[in-house]
Design an enzyme around this catalytic site. Structure first.
Site, PDB file in Angstrom:
ATOM      1  N   PHE A  26      27.588  21.590 -16.313  1.00 56.44           N
ATOM      2  CA  PHE A  26      26.363  21.717 -15.528  1.00 56.44           C
ATOM      3  C   PHE A  26      25.605  22.986 -15.908  1.00 56.44           C
ATOM      4  O   PHE A  26      24.381  22.993 -15.986  1.00 56.44           O
ATOM      5  CB  PHE A  26      26.695  21.717 -14.031  1.00 56.44           C
ATOM      6  CG  PHE A  26      25.524  21.990 -13.131  1.00 56.44           C
ATOM      7  CD1 PHE A  26      24.569  21.019 -12.890  1.00 56.44           C
ATOM      8  CD2 PHE A  26      25.377  23.228 -12.510  1.00 56.44           C
ATOM      9  CE1 PHE A  26      23.481  21.259 -12.058  1.00 56.44           C
ATOM     10  CE2 PHE A  26      24.291  23.487 -11.675  1.00 56.44           C
ATOM     11  CZ  PHE A  26      23.346  22.495 -11.457  1.00 56.44           C
ATOM     12  N   GLU A  27      26.343  24.070 -16.153  1.00 55.11           N
ATOM     13  CA  GLU A  27      25.719  25.351 -16.498  1.00 55.11           C
ATOM     14  C   GLU A  27      25.458  25.486 -17.994  1.00 55.11           C
ATOM     15  O   GLU A  27      25.124  26.569 -18.474  1.00 55.11           O
ATOM     16  CB  GLU A  27      26.588  26.511 -15.983  1.00 55.11           C
ATOM     17  CG  GLU A  27      26.593  26.576 -14.473  1.00 55.11           C
ATOM     18  CD  GLU A  27      27.344  27.769 -13.908  1.00 55.11           C
ATOM     19  OE1 GLU A  27      28.021  28.499 -14.673  1.00 55.11           O
ATOM     20  OE2 GLU A  27      27.247  27.977 -12.682  1.00 55.11           O
ATOM     21  N   GLU A  83      33.776  33.525  -6.358  1.00 58.23           N
ATOM     22  CA  GLU A  83      33.627  33.346  -7.802  1.00 58.23           C
ATOM     23  C   GLU A  83      32.874  32.064  -8.115  1.00 58.23           C
ATOM     24  O   GLU A  83      31.963  32.074  -8.929  1.00 58.23           O
ATOM     25  CB  GLU A  83      35.004  33.327  -8.483  1.00 58.23           C
ATOM     26  CG  GLU A  83      34.957  33.121  -9.980  1.00 58.23           C
ATOM     27  CD  GLU A  83      34.248  34.239 -10.735  1.00 58.23           C
ATOM     28  OE1 GLU A  83      33.818  33.970 -11.868  1.00 58.23           O
ATOM     29  OE2 GLU A  83      34.125  35.367 -10.226  1.00 58.23           O
ATOM     30  N   VAL A  87      30.914  21.565  -6.323  1.00 55.38           N
ATOM     31  CA  VAL A  87      31.028  20.224  -5.758  1.00 55.38           C
ATOM     32  C   VAL A  87      30.797  19.247  -6.897  1.00 55.38           C
ATOM     33  O   VAL A  87      29.874  19.428  -7.699  1.00 55.38           O
ATOM     34  CB  VAL A  87      30.008  19.997  -4.614  1.00 55.38           C
ATOM     35  CG1 VAL A  87      30.057  18.560  -4.112  1.00 55.38           C
ATOM     36  CG2 VAL A  87      30.276  20.973  -3.469  1.00 55.38           C
ATOM     37  N   GLY A  93      25.063  16.938  -2.197  1.00 52.93           N
ATOM     38  CA  GLY A  93      24.102  16.489  -1.194  1.00 52.93           C
ATOM     39  C   GLY A  93      24.737  15.802   0.003  1.00 52.93           C
ATOM     40  O   GLY A  93      24.035  15.270   0.852  1.00 52.93           O
ATOM     41  N   GLY A  95      27.084  17.424   2.037  1.00 47.46           N
ATOM     42  CA  GLY A  95      27.565  18.413   2.995  1.00 47.46           C
ATOM     43  C   GLY A  95      28.828  19.154   2.599  1.00 47.46           C
ATOM     44  O   GLY A  95      29.246  20.070   3.309  1.00 47.46           O
ATOM     45  N   GLY A  97      29.344  21.219  -0.007  1.00 49.91           N
ATOM     46  CA  GLY A  97      29.040  22.596  -0.388  1.00 49.91           C
ATOM     47  C   GLY A  97      28.804  23.485   0.814  1.00 49.91           C
ATOM     48  O   GLY A  97      29.318  24.599   0.885  1.00 49.91           O
ATOM     49  N   ASN A 124      19.115  27.621 -10.804  1.00 54.37           N
ATOM     50  CA  ASN A 124      19.790  26.709  -9.876  1.00 54.37           C
ATOM     51  C   ASN A 124      19.101  26.771  -8.508  1.00 54.37           C
ATOM     52  O   ASN A 124      19.629  27.314  -7.536  1.00 54.37           O
ATOM     53  CB  ASN A 124      21.271  27.058  -9.770  1.00 54.37           C
ATOM     54  CG  ASN A 124      22.077  25.980  -9.077  1.00 54.37           C
ATOM     55  OD1 ASN A 124      21.523  25.105  -8.409  1.00 54.37           O
ATOM     56  ND2 ASN A 124      23.386  26.050  -9.221  1.00 54.37           N
ATOM     57  N   TYR A 131      21.581  28.914  -0.137  1.00 54.60           N
ATOM     58  CA  TYR A 131      22.056  30.247   0.226  1.00 54.60           C
ATOM     59  C   TYR A 131      21.031  31.001   1.074  1.00 54.60           C
ATOM     60  O   TYR A 131      21.382  31.641   2.068  1.00 54.60           O
ATOM     61  CB  TYR A 131      22.405  31.057  -1.025  1.00 54.60           C
ATOM     62  CG  TYR A 131      23.484  30.427  -1.880  1.00 54.60           C
ATOM     63  CD1 TYR A 131      24.513  29.668  -1.323  1.00 54.60           C
ATOM     64  CD2 TYR A 131      23.468  30.578  -3.262  1.00 54.60           C
ATOM     65  CE1 TYR A 131      25.496  29.098  -2.114  1.00 54.60           C
ATOM     66  CE2 TYR A 131      24.454  30.011  -4.059  1.00 54.60           C
ATOM     67  CZ  TYR A 131      25.459  29.264  -3.471  1.00 54.60           C
ATOM     68  OH  TYR A 131      26.432  28.699  -4.254  1.00 54.60           O
TER      69      TYR A 131
END
Length: 159
Positions: A26-27, A83, A87, A93, A95, A97, A124, A131
């Site tokens: 993903f990253e 760290e 998910v 999406g 819940g 996370g 992101n 957050y």
């Protein structure tokens, strides 16, 4: 959807490693993961665990993790570092996370820490929005500094 947030067990580590690899993809750094299953099992479940891990379990499968460890701030005192909060792509999406983040915050509160730190990639936006919605400050004027294993070895060689 029903799910459970619980402390990770050593037997969860294969699924945890799978999620770590999924995050690396993903990253956009699929080759960056060096940690092994043995590392996770030994480092997380020995006499002096290097980390605490919470898992989100759906139908007996780990679909999310939050991996944290203790740190100490010279300005604040005891803190913890989140760290990674991961998910699985299939469960985003739903819940998980938020529930994992809630568990980390409750855990930190129980420990009496003065701060909980983590990083988020600037692109992101979904994570940043979550957050900030939860009250976290995203410090855009700080840079993360890393010295990887090769850098450490080069540093030592030049002392």
């Amino acid at each position: 959807m029903n799910f459970t947030i619980r402390d990770a067990e050593k037997t969860d580590m294969p699924q945890v490693l799978h999620l770590i690899n999924e995050l690396a993809i993903f990253e956009e750094e699929p080759e960056a993961v060096e940690v092994t299953l043995s590392d996770l099992e030994n480092d997380g479940f020995g006499d002096q665990p290097a980390f605490q891990c919470f898992v989100a379990e759906v139908d007996n499968k780990v679909e999310g993790i939050a991996l944290i460890y203790n740190r100490y701030s010279t300005w604040k005192g005891k803190i913890i570092h989140l760290e990674d909060l991961i998910v699985s792509k299939a469960m985003r999406g739903k819940g998980l996370g938020t529930a994992l983040l809630d568990q980390v915050i409750k855990y930190g509160h129980q420990l009496g820490v003065k701060r909980i730190n983590w990083e988020v990639l600037d692109w992101n936006e979904g994570a940043i929005a979550l957050y900030e919605k939860k009250g976290a400050k995203v410090l855009r004027d700080w840079n993360v500094v890393h010295l990887d294993e090769s850098g450490i070895n080069n540093y030592i060689a030049n002392l």
